[in-house]
Design a protein around this motif. Sequence first.
Motif, short mmCIF file in Angstrom:
data_model
loop_
_atom_site.label_atom_id
_atom_site.label_comp_id
_atom_site.label_asym_id
_atom_site.label_seq_id
_atom_site.Cartn_x
_atom_site.Cartn_y
_atom_site.Cartn_z
N LEU A 1 0.82 -1.21 0.00
CA LEU A 1 0.00 0.00 0.00
C LEU A 1 0.85 1.26 0.00
O LEU A 1 0.47 2.28 -0.59
N GLU B 1 1.68 2.18 -3.44
CA GLU B 1 0.51 2.69 -4.17
C GLU B 1 0.06 4.06 -3.65
O GLU B 1 -0.50 4.85 -4.41
N ARG B 2 0.29 4.31 -2.37
CA ARG B 2 -0.22 5.52 -1.72
C ARG B 2 0.92 6.20 -0.96
O ARG B 2 1.20 5.88 0.19
N HIS C 1 1.20 8.92 0.56
CA HIS C 1 0.82 9.58 1.81
C HIS C 1 0.02 8.61 2.68
O HIS C 1 -0.98 8.99 3.31
N LEU C 2 0.50 7.40 2.78
CA LEU C 2 -0.19 6.34 3.50
C LEU C 2 -0.52 6.78 4.93
O LEU C 2 0.33 7.27 5.66
N ASP D 1 -5.77 4.42 5.59
CA ASP D 1 -5.54 3.35 4.61
C ASP D 1 -5.33 2.01 5.28
O ASP D 1 -5.63 0.97 4.70
#
Length: 283
Positions: free
Chosen positions: A40, A43-44, A46-47, A119
């Motif tokens: 994750l 993919e992100r 700013h998790l 998330d």
Amino acid sequence: MTGSKEQVYAPGHHPSQTKHHEWRTAENSAAHLIPHLQRLGRERPHLRVLDVGAGSGTITASLAKYLPPDGTILGTDISDDILARAREHAAAQGPDVARRVAFQRASVYELPFPDGAFDVVHAHQVLCHLASPADAVREMARVCAPGGVVALREADLRMWCAWPALDGLERFQRLMADVLVANGGQAEGGRRLLSWVLEAGAERGDVEVGFGTWCYSAPEDRRAWGGSMINRLRTGQMRDKGIELGIVTEEGIEEMIKAWEEWIGADDATLGIVNGEVIWKKK
């Protein structure tokens, strides 16, 4: 949430209770989450991670190293005192960890965050202390964003494996489980974890389930775990509650202390504890 609930951590946050918690890290207590955190994070950038029931914050702070550069993690607990300790621990890990980690007082039953605010939502050994675990899972799922994960891990106090096979240790295991239940908790959390997640609204195909273990055998681990259990028998809420309910006597307490002392000193001593693990992938 069904009905009116108050989150109470019955064992309290006395050092005799929390000392052994600080042995816990992401690696030995949240390994099932790490691959998902890394995925994750790619993919992100700013998790956003929420660690519910963070306690002393040792897992929280060690999870921070797996975040992307702009990722953050917020730990919650219901005790201001233990949150102060968690902040101190995070600060001691250096500026990179300190800038990523924050802590806030909150109950798992009423998380003060909007829907989909995080998330990743993680909780470790929280549900076993609750009267309504499925309601807590449902609330954690509410604040988890689509495509994120809810990661849970719970010990099963009926599934210990110890050597030497000392009667005092077996009686201690039963005492710990019986007092937890008397306090309104769940002694079989590890095996019931999946059922709580499904009750909270998960579809079976969205849930990964497994079991992990803790192993205490190295001399320093035996001293940390066994020493903490001895302190709990001498001064902790478990001792007081067990005597109050007639589950154990003063003589029985002393026999358990002697058994732990023998276990700590045995070169061939081992203790394995089974934990249920769940990853709920939110749609």
